[in-house]
Design a protein around this motif. Structure first.
Motif, short mmCIF file in Angstrom:
data_model
loop_
_atom_site.label_atom_id
_atom_site.label_comp_id
_atom_site.label_asym_id
_atom_site.label_seq_id
_atom_site.Cartn_x
_atom_site.Cartn_y
_atom_site.Cartn_z
N THR A 141 20.01 -18.34 -23.42
CA THR A 141 19.49 -18.05 -22.07
C THR A 141 20.43 -17.12 -21.32
OG1 THR A 141 18.44 -20.23 -21.99
CG2 THR A 141 18.77 -19.09 -19.90
N THR A 142 21.73 -17.30 -21.49
CA THR A 142 22.72 -16.52 -20.76
C THR A 142 22.87 -15.12 -21.34
OG1 THR A 142 23.94 -18.50 -20.20
CG2 THR A 142 25.13 -16.41 -20.01
N TYR A 143 23.02 -15.03 -22.66
CA TYR A 143 23.36 -13.75 -23.29
C TYR A 143 22.17 -12.98 -23.85
CZ TYR A 143 28.12 -15.56 -23.03
OH TYR A 143 29.32 -16.07 -22.59
N LEU A 144 21.08 -13.67 -24.17
CA LEU A 144 19.89 -13.03 -24.74
C LEU A 144 20.25 -12.14 -25.93
CD1 LEU A 144 17.83 -12.11 -21.55
CD2 LEU A 144 17.41 -13.98 -23.15
N GLU A 145 21.11 -12.65 -26.80
CA GLU A 145 21.50 -11.95 -28.02
C GLU A 145 21.56 -12.95 -29.16
OE1 GLU A 145 26.32 -11.95 -28.21
OE2 GLU A 145 25.46 -10.63 -26.70
N PRO A 146 21.47 -12.47 -30.41
CA PRO A 146 21.50 -13.40 -31.54
C PRO A 146 22.77 -14.24 -31.55
CG PRO A 146 20.74 -11.26 -32.27
CD PRO A 146 21.22 -11.08 -30.86
N PRO A 177 16.91 -14.70 -29.98
CA PRO A 177 16.09 -14.96 -28.78
C PRO A 177 14.85 -14.07 -28.72
CG PRO A 177 17.96 -13.58 -28.22
CD PRO A 177 18.13 -13.95 -29.67
N VAL A 178 13.77 -14.65 -28.24
CA VAL A 178 12.56 -13.89 -27.92
C VAL A 178 12.45 -13.94 -26.40
CG1 VAL A 178 10.07 -13.72 -28.20
CG2 VAL A 178 11.47 -14.60 -30.10
N SER A 179 12.57 -12.79 -25.76
CA SER A 179 12.64 -12.78 -24.29
C SER A 179 11.59 -11.88 -23.68
CB SER A 179 14.03 -12.32 -23.83
OG SER A 179 14.30 -11.01 -24.27
N LEU A 180 11.23 -12.21 -22.46
CA LEU A 180 10.28 -11.43 -21.67
C LEU A 180 10.84 -11.25 -20.27
CD1 LEU A 180 7.45 -10.13 -21.31
CD2 LEU A 180 6.62 -12.39 -20.63
N GLU A 181 11.11 -10.01 -19.89
CA GLU A 181 11.67 -9.71 -18.57
C GLU A 181 12.92 -10.55 -18.30
OE1 GLU A 181 8.49 -10.33 -15.84
OE2 GLU A 181 7.36 -8.55 -16.49
N SER A 182 13.82 -10.54 -19.29
CA SER A 182 15.11 -11.26 -19.20
C SER A 182 14.97 -12.77 -19.13
CB SER A 182 15.93 -10.75 -17.99
OG SER A 182 16.20 -9.37 -18.14
N ALA A 205 20.11 -6.34 -35.97
CA ALA A 205 19.39 -5.37 -35.16
C ALA A 205 17.89 -5.41 -35.48
CB ALA A 205 19.95 -3.96 -35.39
N LEU A 206 17.57 -5.53 -36.77
CA LEU A 206 16.16 -5.62 -37.17
C LEU A 206 15.52 -6.89 -36.62
CD1 LEU A 206 13.67 -4.84 -38.87
CD2 LEU A 206 14.72 -6.07 -40.79
N LEU A 207 16.22 -8.01 -36.72
CA LEU A 207 15.69 -9.29 -36.22
C LEU A 207 15.45 -9.23 -34.72
CD1 LEU A 207 17.91 -11.72 -38.31
CD2 LEU A 207 15.46 -11.27 -38.63
N SER A 208 16.36 -8.61 -33.98
CA SER A 208 16.19 -8.46 -32.53
C SER A 208 14.99 -7.57 -32.23
CB SER A 208 17.46 -7.87 -31.91
OG SER A 208 18.55 -8.77 -32.03
N THR A 215 7.25 -10.25 -28.69
CA THR A 215 7.15 -10.80 -27.33
C THR A 215 5.77 -10.59 -26.72
OG1 THR A 215 9.52 -10.49 -26.93
CG2 THR A 215 8.09 -10.72 -25.00
N ALA A 216 5.33 -9.35 -26.72
CA ALA A 216 4.03 -9.04 -26.10
C ALA A 216 2.90 -9.73 -26.86
CB ALA A 216 3.80 -7.54 -26.10
#
Length: 222
Positions: A141-146, A177-182, A205-208, A215-216
């Protein structure tokens, strides 16, 4: 112990068959050799098995082609179950991991929506819920990175001990993470690779990127 006994028995049989007359010193040497072989053979067998797994399950994915194909396919799917299956199977195929799971946000926690094992005959072992008070969820939630398990010991992070423990308990190698608008709306959880190789930067990088493209589609499907 069984291996040592087996080797010792084999040596004893050989001595009897060849009708050897051994001195005490020679007998002690043979016992020592038998013990060393008995201890070494299982270790060598395990090492060989790991080496075989490493080269049997190692893959060389075309990341650009994978991303392009997955993106096109995800954009065409409106049914959530089909979308989740495609996403999980794509990640499983690209990483050659033991298992992959997709979690989606429901209230303050993240619930398991779909999980797949590389070997479909294996029982389902993915945890059903990632709770709001879990450290892994706070990190994502904080970093939004793998979140990569093997990198945790080399990073200075809040609650790093809990992070390491939670990843080990669940036997996850990477959480994407799967994120939408942070905002974190989902998590792709990936188990260790069958080859036991690490996850390389281009794979992360591919997974991100796959998570971003999903997401969409996930939002529309829900």
């Amino acid at each position: 112990v069984a291996s040592v006994a087996s080797v010792g028995l084999a040596v004893a049989c050989l001595v009897l068959l060849l009708n050897w007359t051994l001195s005490l010193r020679d007998a002690l040497v043979l016992i020592l050799i038998s013990t060393i072989l008995g201890v070494s053979l299982p270790l060598l067998n395990d090492a060989f098995a790991r080496l075989l797994d490493r080269y049997t399950y190692r893959t060389r994915a075309d990341y650009r082609a994978t991303l392009s194909q997955a993106s096109a396919a995800l954009s065409r799917i409106l049914d959530f179950d089909s979308l989740a299956s495609l996403l999980v199977q794509t990640v499983l195929r690209v990483t050659n991991s033991e298992r992959v799971a997709l979690y989606l946000k429901a209230g303050s926690a993240f619930h398991l929506k779909l999980a797949r094992h590389y070997l479909e005959t294996r029982p389902q072992t993915s945890t059903a819920i990632i709770n709001a008070n879990d450290s892994v969820l706070a990190f994502l939630t904080t970093y939004l990175e793998p979140l990569v398990a093997e990198e945790l010991s080399r990073r200075t992070l809040p609650h790093s001990t809990r992070l390491i423990s939670e990843m080990a308990d669940a036997d996850w190698a990477v959480l994407v993470p799967v994120s939408l608008e942070s905002r974190l709306i989902g998590i792709i959880a990936i188990g260790p690779k069958l080859s036991r190789d690490p996850f390389y930067p281009e794979e992360l990088a591919l997974l991100s990127a796959l998570a971003s493209h999903a997401t969409a589609a996930i939002t529309n499907a829900n």
